[in-house]
Design a protein around this motif. Structure first.
Motif, PDB file in Angstrom:
ATOM      1  N   SER A  76       8.677   1.602   0.786  1.00  0.00           N
ATOM      2  CA  SER A  76       7.467   1.886   1.556  1.00  0.00           C
ATOM      3  C   SER A  76       6.434   0.789   1.393  1.00  0.00           C
ATOM      4  CB  SER A  76       6.875   3.234   1.110  1.00  0.00           C
ATOM      5  OG  SER A  76       5.650   3.485   1.753  1.00  0.00           O
ATOM      6  N   HIS A  77       6.349   0.233   0.201  1.00  0.00           N
ATOM      7  CA  HIS A  77       5.385  -0.846  -0.022  1.00  0.00           C
ATOM      8  C   HIS A  77       5.712  -2.051   0.852  1.00  0.00           C
ATOM      9  CE1 HIS A  77       2.341  -3.124  -2.118  1.00  0.00           C
ATOM     10  NE2 HIS A  77       3.215  -4.082  -2.360  1.00  0.00           N
ATOM     11  N   ARG A  78       7.016  -2.244   1.121  1.00  0.00           N
ATOM     12  CA  ARG A  78       7.427  -3.367   1.971  1.00  0.00           C
ATOM     13  C   ARG A  78       7.392  -3.011   3.453  1.00  0.00           C
ATOM     14  NH1 ARG A  78      10.821  -7.562   0.287  1.00  0.00           N
ATOM     15  NH2 ARG A  78      10.819  -8.070   2.504  1.00  0.00           N
ATOM     16  N   ILE A  79       7.969  -1.860   3.809  1.00  0.00           N
ATOM     17  CA  ILE A  79       8.157  -1.547   5.233  1.00  0.00           C
ATOM     18  C   ILE A  79       7.953  -0.070   5.502  1.00  0.00           C
ATOM     19  CG2 ILE A  79       9.674  -3.459   5.843  1.00  0.00           C
ATOM     20  CD1 ILE A  79      12.036  -1.570   5.293  1.00  0.00           C
ATOM     21  N   GLY A  80       6.848   0.491   5.087  1.00  0.00           N
ATOM     22  CA  GLY A  80       6.603   1.904   5.318  1.00  0.00           C
ATOM     23  C   GLY A  80       6.254   2.197   6.766  1.00  0.00           C
ATOM     24  N   PHE A  81       5.809   3.446   7.029  1.00  0.00           N
ATOM     25  CA  PHE A  81       5.418   3.812   8.386  1.00  0.00           C
ATOM     26  C   PHE A  81       4.201   3.021   8.851  1.00  0.00           C
ATOM     27  CE2 PHE A  81       7.286   7.799   6.669  1.00  0.00           C
ATOM     28  CZ  PHE A  81       8.448   7.733   7.398  1.00  0.00           C
ATOM     29  N   GLU A  82       3.444   2.512   7.883  1.00  0.00           N
ATOM     30  CA  GLU A  82       2.300   1.683   8.168  1.00  0.00           C
ATOM     31  C   GLU A  82       2.148   0.718   7.002  1.00  0.00           C
ATOM     32  OE1 GLU A  82       0.215   5.255   8.057  1.00  0.00           O
ATOM     33  OE2 GLU A  82      -1.080   4.675   6.402  1.00  0.00           O
ATOM     34  N   GLU A  83       1.318  -0.304   7.157  1.00  0.00           N
ATOM     35  CA  GLU A  83       1.104  -1.244   6.069  1.00  0.00           C
ATOM     36  C   GLU A  83       0.308  -0.567   4.968  1.00  0.00           C
ATOM     37  OE1 GLU A  83      -0.129  -5.927   5.540  1.00  0.00           O
ATOM     38  OE2 GLU A  83      -0.507  -4.857   7.419  1.00  0.00           O
ATOM     39  N   THR A  84       0.812  -0.605   3.744  1.00  0.00           N
ATOM     40  CA  THR A  84       0.159   0.063   2.626  1.00  0.00           C
ATOM     41  C   THR A  84      -0.386  -0.962   1.643  1.00  0.00           C
ATOM     42  OG1 THR A  84       2.256   0.245   1.447  1.00  0.00           O
ATOM     43  CG2 THR A  84       1.630   2.098   2.832  1.00  0.00           C
ATOM     44  N   PHE A  85      -1.476  -0.560   0.961  1.00  0.00           N
ATOM     45  CA  PHE A  85      -2.144  -1.485   0.055  1.00  0.00           C
ATOM     46  C   PHE A  85      -2.338  -0.892  -1.324  1.00  0.00           C
ATOM     47  CE2 PHE A  85      -3.459  -2.478   4.377  1.00  0.00           C
ATOM     48  CZ  PHE A  85      -3.126  -3.812   4.463  1.00  0.00           C
ATOM     49  N   SER A  86      -1.801   0.291  -1.590  1.00  0.00           N
ATOM     50  CA  SER A  86      -1.960   0.911  -2.899  1.00  0.00           C
ATOM     51  C   SER A  86      -0.733   1.743  -3.203  1.00  0.00           C
ATOM     52  CB  SER A  86      -3.216   1.791  -2.940  1.00  0.00           C
ATOM     53  OG  SER A  86      -3.053   2.935  -2.108  1.00  0.00           O
ATOM     54  N   LEU A  87      -0.562   2.036  -4.492  1.00  0.00           N
ATOM     55  CA  LEU A  87       0.562   2.875  -4.911  1.00  0.00           C
ATOM     56  C   LEU A  87       0.464   4.257  -4.298  1.00  0.00           C
ATOM     57  CD1 LEU A  87       3.044   3.307  -6.721  1.00  0.00           C
ATOM     58  CD2 LEU A  87       1.469   3.936  -8.572  1.00  0.00           C
ATOM     59  N   ARG A  88      -0.746   4.762  -4.169  1.00  0.00           N
ATOM     60  CA  ARG A  88      -0.932   6.093  -3.586  1.00  0.00           C
ATOM     61  C   ARG A  88      -0.459   6.143  -2.139  1.00  0.00           C
ATOM     62  NH1 ARG A  88      -6.720   9.367  -3.271  1.00  0.00           N
ATOM     63  NH2 ARG A  88      -5.925  11.206  -2.160  1.00  0.00           N
ATOM     64  N   GLU A  89      -0.815   5.130  -1.349  1.00  0.00           N
ATOM     65  CA  GLU A  89      -0.381   5.093   0.039  1.00  0.00           C
ATOM     66  C   GLU A  89       1.134   4.947   0.146  1.00  0.00           C
ATOM     67  OE1 GLU A  89      -2.549   1.909   1.772  1.00  0.00           O
ATOM     68  OE2 GLU A  89      -4.399   3.073   2.001  1.00  0.00           O
ATOM     69  N   SER A  90       1.704   4.109  -0.700  1.00  0.00           N
ATOM     70  CA  SER A  90       3.160   3.936  -0.681  1.00  0.00           C
ATOM     71  C   SER A  90       3.869   5.223  -1.083  1.00  0.00           C
ATOM     72  CB  SER A  90       3.555   2.793  -1.624  1.00  0.00           C
ATOM     73  OG  SER A  90       3.007   1.560  -1.199  1.00  0.00           O
TER      74      SER A  90
END
Length: 288
Positions: A76-90
């Motif tokens: 997810s950090h690389r290619i999630g549903f959207e670009e993520t910038f934190s561990l929580r988002e990933s």
């Protein structure tokens, strides 16, 4: 107040992917469902995978499910549903992907009448669980494979060394989850001689290296003119093949393919399964 607005504006410009509209998120979910179906459907229609949901050791299944969580977070950090910038988002994207994997697996297995109301709850849960892992990986891979150029334009093509090795492990695991449960892997390993095994190892390494550096596939990694050819072989190809071997051992062990066997048949099965694993690892560096 004006200072706060300026900071918010600066943060939004620095991380444009953090401002995600509901419509864009729904598009991401749609790609996730499509990716889960595209990548996991072959396993959902494979007899050995149906049986594993009932026969697979519960501890090994639980371990596979637990290991999938950090794996999904890393993807997810690389290619999630959207670009993520934190561990929580990933982690949030990873859990959404897990949910998509569980839901699509339950729907497809029910459609094929592989889940019925008279089955024990343990069997139903096992069948869904063993399919949910590849389906959830496929849900996240859907952004890379099915995303538009606009969405993918922000991806950083210069990934770090550890990240590249991680994505090779993802590619190897994904193909190995397709192959490891089948009887054909064991049958091929019994038919092969040591010379066949050696040839398979050399061919696996050659294909891995050629996929990324020699045949100029889209997404390949071109070497600088002053970089010696052996540099990429030592730094990426050989470590990638070792990763494919380790993933192969884990997949065979998880599905009980190494139980009660001696060292030589286990090693041959590992080499056989590492062949598609190596291709998956090389492909991951190209497409992810």
């Amino acid at each position: 107040m004006s200072g706060a607005r300026a900071e918010d504006t600066e943060d939004a410009q620095e991380h444009p992917g953090s401002d995600v509209t509901p419509a864009r998120f729904l598009v991401g979910l749609g790609r996730g469902v499509a990716g889960a179906l595209l990548f996991a459907l072959p396993m959902q229609m494979t007899m050995e995978m149906w049986a594993l949901g009932f026969t697979m050791d519960r501890w090994r299944l639980a371990l596979l499910l637990l290991l999938a969580i950090p794996l999904l977070i890393g993807i997810s950090h690389r290619i999630g549903f959207e670009e993520t910038f934190s561990l929580r988002e990933s982690a949030r994207d990873a859990m959404i992907a897990y949910g998509i994997g569980i839901l699509t697996s339950a729907v497809m297995l029910s459609l094929f009448k592989l889940l019925t109301g008279d089955m024990p709850a343990q069997e139903i849960a096992g069948k869904i669980a063993v399919q949910a892992v590849p389906a959830s990986i496929g849900a996240l891979l859907g952004r890379s494979e099915l995303g538009s150029g606009k969405d993918d334009a922000d991806d950083d093509p210069q990934a770090g060394y550890g990240s590249e090795l991680f994505m090779m492990a993802v590619g190897a695991l994904f193909l190995n989850l397709n192959m490891a449960p089948t009887e054909e892997m064991i049958l091929i390993s019994y038919k092969m001689t040591p010379w066949h095994a050696l040839a398979t190892i050399l061919l696996s390494i050659a294909i891995m290296h050629a996929f990324v550096y020699a045949v100029s596939f889209k997404g390949g990694h071109e070497l600088a003119d002053d970089t010696p050819g052996w540099h990429a072989l030592i730094r990426f190809t050989l470590p990638g093949y070792v990763i494919a071997l380790l993933i192969s051992v884990y997949a065979l062990w998880s599905f009980g393919r190494l139980d009660g066997g001696s060292f030589t048949p286990a090693m041959m099965a590992m080499i056989v399964l590492a062949f598609p694993g190596a291709i998956g690892a090389a492909a991951a560096r190209l497409i992810l």
